[in-house]
Design a protein around this motif. Structure first.
Motif, PDB file in Angstrom:
ATOM      1  N   THR A   1      57.442  18.597  23.629  1.00  0.00           N
ATOM      2  CA  THR A   1      56.607  18.354  24.799  1.00  0.00           C
ATOM      3  C   THR A   1      55.142  18.227  24.423  1.00  0.00           C
ATOM      4  O   THR A   1      54.694  18.814  23.428  1.00  0.00           O
ATOM      5  N   ALA A   2      54.400  17.478  25.242  1.00  0.00           N
ATOM      6  CA  ALA A   2      52.978  17.264  24.997  1.00  0.00           C
ATOM      7  C   ALA A   2      52.097  18.235  25.768  1.00  0.00           C
ATOM      8  O   ALA A   2      50.878  18.076  25.768  1.00  0.00           O
ATOM      9  N   ARG A   3      52.695  19.239  26.399  1.00  0.00           N
ATOM     10  CA  ARG A   3      51.861  20.201  27.134  1.00  0.00           C
ATOM     11  C   ARG A   3      52.548  21.552  27.194  1.00  0.00           C
ATOM     12  O   ARG A   3      53.772  21.654  27.100  1.00  0.00           O
ATOM     13  N   PRO A   4      51.753  22.624  27.386  1.00  0.00           N
ATOM     14  CA  PRO A   4      52.339  23.941  27.610  1.00  0.00           C
ATOM     15  C   PRO A   4      53.004  23.978  28.985  1.00  0.00           C
ATOM     16  O   PRO A   4      52.801  23.087  29.824  1.00  0.00           O
ATOM     17  N   PRO A   5      53.802  25.004  29.259  1.00  0.00           N
ATOM     18  CA  PRO A   5      54.424  25.106  30.584  1.00  0.00           C
ATOM     19  C   PRO A   5      53.382  25.371  31.674  1.00  0.00           C
ATOM     20  O   PRO A   5      52.349  25.999  31.430  1.00  0.00           O
ATOM     21  N   THR A   6      53.655  24.865  32.854  1.00  0.00           N
ATOM     22  CA  THR A   6      52.786  25.111  33.996  1.00  0.00           C
ATOM     23  C   THR A   6      53.013  26.520  34.533  1.00  0.00           C
ATOM     24  O   THR A   6      53.959  27.214  34.139  1.00  0.00           O
ATOM     25  N   ALA A   7      52.145  26.920  35.454  1.00  0.00           N
ATOM     26  CA  ALA A   7      52.307  28.238  36.080  1.00  0.00           C
ATOM     27  C   ALA A   7      53.649  28.332  36.792  1.00  0.00           C
ATOM     28  O   ALA A   7      54.329  29.366  36.740  1.00  0.00           O
ATOM     29  N   GLY A   8      54.057  27.248  37.436  1.00  0.00           N
ATOM     30  CA  GLY A   8      55.347  27.251  38.131  1.00  0.00           C
ATOM     31  C   GLY A   8      56.513  27.375  37.173  1.00  0.00           C
ATOM     32  O   GLY A   8      57.492  28.082  37.449  1.00  0.00           O
ATOM     33  N   GLU A   9      56.417  26.695  36.035  1.00  0.00           N
ATOM     34  CA  GLU A   9      57.486  26.783  35.042  1.00  0.00           C
ATOM     35  C   GLU A   9      57.542  28.167  34.410  1.00  0.00           C
ATOM     36  O   GLU A   9      58.628  28.701  34.144  1.00  0.00           O
ATOM     37  N   ARG A  10      56.380  28.783  34.192  1.00  0.00           N
ATOM     38  CA  ARG A  10      56.368  30.151  33.664  1.00  0.00           C
ATOM     39  C   ARG A  10      56.954  31.125  34.684  1.00  0.00           C
ATOM     40  O   ARG A  10      57.641  32.090  34.320  1.00  0.00           O
ATOM     41  N   LYS A  11      56.690  30.876  35.939  1.00  0.00           N
ATOM     42  CA  LYS A  11      57.257  31.731  36.985  1.00  0.00           C
ATOM     43  C   LYS A  11      58.775  31.618  37.010  1.00  0.00           C
ATOM     44  O   LYS A  11      59.491  32.630  37.126  1.00  0.00           O
ATOM     45  N   ASP A  12      59.282  30.386  36.898  1.00  0.00           N
ATOM     46  CA  ASP A  12      60.743  30.191  36.848  1.00  0.00           C
ATOM     47  C   ASP A  12      61.333  30.906  35.635  1.00  0.00           C
ATOM     48  O   ASP A  12      62.417  31.500  35.715  1.00  0.00           O
ATOM     49  N   ALA A  13      60.609  30.835  34.505  1.00  0.00           N
ATOM     50  CA  ALA A  13      61.100  31.489  33.292  1.00  0.00           C
ATOM     51  C   ALA A  13      61.104  33.008  33.459  1.00  0.00           C
ATOM     52  O   ALA A  13      62.075  33.687  33.083  1.00  0.00           O
ATOM     53  N   ALA A  14      60.039  33.536  34.031  1.00  0.00           N
ATOM     54  CA  ALA A  14      59.957  34.991  34.212  1.00  0.00           C
ATOM     55  C   ALA A  14      61.066  35.496  35.123  1.00  0.00           C
ATOM     56  O   ALA A  14      61.593  36.597  34.925  1.00  0.00           O
ATOM     57  N   ALA A  15      61.431  34.703  36.124  1.00  0.00           N
ATOM     58  CA  ALA A  15      62.508  35.114  37.033  1.00  0.00           C
ATOM     59  C   ALA A  15      63.828  35.257  36.303  1.00  0.00           C
ATOM     60  O   ALA A  15      64.714  36.000  36.754  1.00  0.00           O
ATOM     61  N   ARG A  16      63.968  34.575  35.173  1.00  0.00           N
ATOM     62  CA  ARG A  16      65.194  34.677  34.372  1.00  0.00           C
ATOM     63  C   ARG A  16      64.965  35.486  33.092  1.00  0.00           C
ATOM     64  O   ARG A  16      65.779  35.435  32.170  1.00  0.00           O
ATOM     65  N   HIS A  17      63.808  36.170  33.045  1.00  0.00           N
ATOM     66  CA  HIS A  17      63.468  37.004  31.888  1.00  0.00           C
ATOM     67  C   HIS A  17      63.421  36.180  30.606  1.00  0.00           C
ATOM     68  O   HIS A  17      63.908  36.597  29.556  1.00  0.00           O
ATOM     69  N   VAL A  18      62.803  34.995  30.718  1.00  0.00           N
ATOM     70  CA  VAL A  18      62.663  34.089  29.580  1.00  0.00           C
ATOM     71  C   VAL A  18      61.184  33.922  29.271  1.00  0.00           C
ATOM     72  O   VAL A  18      60.353  33.820  30.175  1.00  0.00           O
ATOM     73  N   ASP A  19      60.847  33.913  27.992  1.00  0.00           N
ATOM     74  CA  ASP A  19      59.495  33.570  27.563  1.00  0.00           C
ATOM     75  C   ASP A  19      59.601  32.507  26.484  1.00  0.00           C
ATOM     76  O   ASP A  19      60.673  32.284  25.907  1.00  0.00           O
ATOM     77  N   PHE A  20      58.468  31.825  26.219  1.00  0.00           N
ATOM     78  CA  PHE A  20      58.478  30.680  25.323  1.00  0.00           C
ATOM     79  C   PHE A  20      57.708  30.966  24.044  1.00  0.00           C
ATOM     80  O   PHE A  20      56.713  31.688  24.041  1.00  0.00           O
ATOM     81  N   ASP A  21      58.150  30.349  22.971  1.00  0.00           N
ATOM     82  CA  ASP A  21      57.355  30.162  21.763  1.00  0.00           C
ATOM     83  C   ASP A  21      56.943  28.698  21.722  1.00  0.00           C
ATOM     84  O   ASP A  21      57.801  27.802  21.795  1.00  0.00           O
ATOM     85  N   LEU A  22      55.635  28.438  21.632  1.00  0.00           N
ATOM     86  CA  LEU A  22      55.117  27.065  21.557  1.00  0.00           C
ATOM     87  C   LEU A  22      54.579  26.846  20.154  1.00  0.00           C
ATOM     88  O   LEU A  22      53.584  27.468  19.754  1.00  0.00           O
ATOM     89  N   ILE A  23      55.212  25.956  19.421  1.00  0.00           N
ATOM     90  CA  ILE A  23      54.889  25.756  18.015  1.00  0.00           C
ATOM     91  C   ILE A  23      54.360  24.341  17.831  1.00  0.00           C
ATOM     92  O   ILE A  23      55.102  23.364  18.012  1.00  0.00           O
ATOM     93  N   PRO A  24      53.069  24.162  17.504  1.00  0.00           N
ATOM     94  CA  PRO A  24      52.527  22.806  17.312  1.00  0.00           C
ATOM     95  C   PRO A  24      53.181  22.133  16.106  1.00  0.00           C
ATOM     96  O   PRO A  24      53.308  22.732  15.038  1.00  0.00           O
ATOM     97  N   ILE A  25      53.598  20.875  16.282  1.00  0.00           N
ATOM     98  CA  ILE A  25      54.230  20.152  15.179  1.00  0.00           C
ATOM     99  C   ILE A  25      53.594  18.779  14.937  1.00  0.00           C
ATOM    100  O   ILE A  25      53.783  18.196  13.870  1.00  0.00           O
ATOM    101  N   ALA A  26      52.851  18.229  15.909  1.00  0.00           N
ATOM    102  CA  ALA A  26      52.246  16.903  15.740  1.00  0.00           C
ATOM    103  C   ALA A  26      51.089  16.779  16.728  1.00  0.00           C
ATOM    104  O   ALA A  26      50.783  17.721  17.474  1.00  0.00           O
ATOM    105  N   THR A  27      50.454  15.599  16.712  1.00  0.00           N
ATOM    106  CA  THR A  27      49.268  15.374  17.542  1.00  0.00           C
ATOM    107  C   THR A  27      49.441  14.107  18.371  1.00  0.00           C
ATOM    108  O   THR A  27      49.888  13.078  17.866  1.00  0.00           O
TER     109      THR A  27
END
Length: 462
Positions: free
Chosen positions: A257-283
């Motif tokens: 993906t070209a962007r970090p998760p939005t606040a809404g996507e983080r909220k959806d993740a938190a509701a399922r007890h999920v967190d993300f690792d964002l690892i830069p790989i390209a530009t």
């Protein structure tokens, strides 16, 4: 004899009953009493002011229907005249000529797009990663390879790295545009259904530039099956927002993906007890596009902000043509819209300001509109514009006199740089195929593979 007469006279009196006279019959019950009572309640409801307003609007609507009936009758009368017949015949003749011309123009547009983008893809051959001994040592097969999802613009990256690590070849395809830039032809029919929904000879009336497709190839039964899995399962990107939701639900292993998760996507993740690792790989980068005939070649960051804030409204204020500026935006949650908000407009413009147009649905939307609209300005990401859009009649403009290119992205001189992330769920193990693949993409060989796909690496590959 006298006694007998008296007796006869008394006989009727003796035959009558001695009780009082009978009362008149009672009134019969109303057989509709209950329905009358309920109707009265219904009538009482209609006295409410809000109900009265609705009923009044219904009366107005009935009046409009009557007016429409009258218009249909009058149209029917006019359309049966010789004058209308001559017009209709000439119009249909011109429509046919126009459609024939458009079919040739569309073929020319497709040929120009193929020539431009094919040459860009051929340039990537110079960046071929060659043999991939480290990648092959991971020993992935179609059943152990991580399932990748991601942004529309990262689909070639996903497919190329998947195909190459599974020992498959791939190719680019260049579909022709669909639809037409002209409105559909409307024919009035004396039938209410046809009047309301219209009759079109041309079908799809929207010009749509269908972006490049990239597909894995197979040369025999085994590799053809593997290629089908790559094309339809392992590297079948949906879109940025959907890919985050699929990562949250476990329906994919990696989100490119070209962007970090939005606040809404983080909220959806938190509701399922999920967190993300964002690892830069390209530009990648946010780029701004206009019609190729627009004489403006560069804008400053402040000018861009003023355009989208509604403070600059005419191209003539920017050494362009004397016509209004149409500032086009994408829909919320799209990857390029989130980059636009983060990189250019972190502070929203005046809430009373309305953009000229909102383009939704796909990344091709801005290119579709700007192909035939010299007044507009829109945005996309560099990779999609340069390698996927099939848009020969638009161009990028420089920002602060710096044009987007691999060199200016690599050096960071271009102002709107956007990292490409490999997003993972934090709870997946260190030895999982997904983590192994992402770790590989950070290696020199993995960076070289991403460069083969056309991306600017985050570190110089060996």
């Amino acid at each position: 004899m006298l006694r007998k007469s008296k007796l006869l006279c008394l006989m009727p009196l003796i035959a009558l009953p001695t009780a009082a006279a009978a009362a008149p019959p009672a009134t019969a019950p109303d057989p509709l009493a209950e329905s009358h009572r309920l109707q009265a309640e219904i009538d009482a409801l209609a006295t409410d002011p809000a109900v009265k307003r609705v009923l009044d609007l219904q009366d107005q609507m009935n009046t409009k229907i009557q007016e429409q009936d009258d218009l249909e009758r009058r149209i029917s009368e006019v359309s049966s005249t010789p004058e209308w017949a001559r017009y209709d015949e000439k119009r249909n003749e011109l429509y046919k000529l126009r459609d024939d011309k458009w079919s040739h123009e569309r073929a020319a547009l497709a040929a120009a797009a193929k020539s431009l983008y094919q040459s860009r893809h051929q340039e990537l051959a110079a960046h071929s990663a060659g043999n991939l001994p480290i990648g092959r040592a991971l020993a992935f097969d179609p059943f152990t390879f991580p399932k990748i999802d991601g942004s529309t613009s990262t689909h070639p990256m996903a497919l190329i790295l998947t195909a190459r690590l599974l020992g498959l070849s791939y190719h680019w395809e260049y579909p022709e545009p669909t639809g037409s830039p002209y409105p559909s032809q409307f024919h009035w029919m004396p039938d209410r259904f046809a009047w309301e929904f219209g009759i079109s000879k041309e079908g799809d009336s929207d010009l749509t530039l269908v972006s490049c497709r990239i597909l894995a190839d197979g040369s025999d039964t085994r590799t053809q099956r593997a290629a089908a899995l790559v094309n339809h399962v392992l590297a079948a990107n949906t879109a940025t927002h959907d890919a985050y939701e699929h990562l949250i639900s476990g329906d994919c292993d990696i989100n490119l993906t070209a962007r970090p998760p939005t606040a809404g996507e983080r909220k959806d993740a938190a509701a399922r007890h999920v967190d993300f690792d964002l690892i830069p790989i390209a530009t990648d980068a946010l780029v701004f596009i206009v019609n190729r005939d627009n004489p403006v070649t560069s804008l400053s960051t402040d000018q861009l902000k003023n355009i989208y804030a509604g403070k600059l409204t005419r191209w003539s204020d920017l050494a362009g043509a004397d016509q209004p500026i149409e500032a086009l935006i994408r829909e919320p949650d799209s990857g390029s819209r989130e980059l636009f908000d983060a990189l250019l407009m972190p502070t929203p413009p005046d809430p009373d300001h309305r953009f000229s147009s909102v383009i939704a649905g796909s990344m091709a939307g801005p290119f579709n509109q700007l192909t035939t609209d010299p007044r507009g300005i829109a945005y996309s990401v560099y990779y999609y514009e340069h390698f996927m859009a099939l848009s020969p009649y638009t161009k990028t403009i420089a920002i602060d006199n710096i044009s987007p290119s691999p060199d200016t992205l690599r050096s960071g001189k271009y102002p709107f740089i956007a990292p490409i992330y490999a997003a993972l769920r934090q709870d997946i193990p260190a030895d999982s195929p997904a983590r192994k693949l992402v770790h590989y993409l950070q290696s020199p060989e993995g960076q070289k593979l991403l460069e083969e796909a056309g991306y600017v690496p985050i570190s110089a590959p060996n």
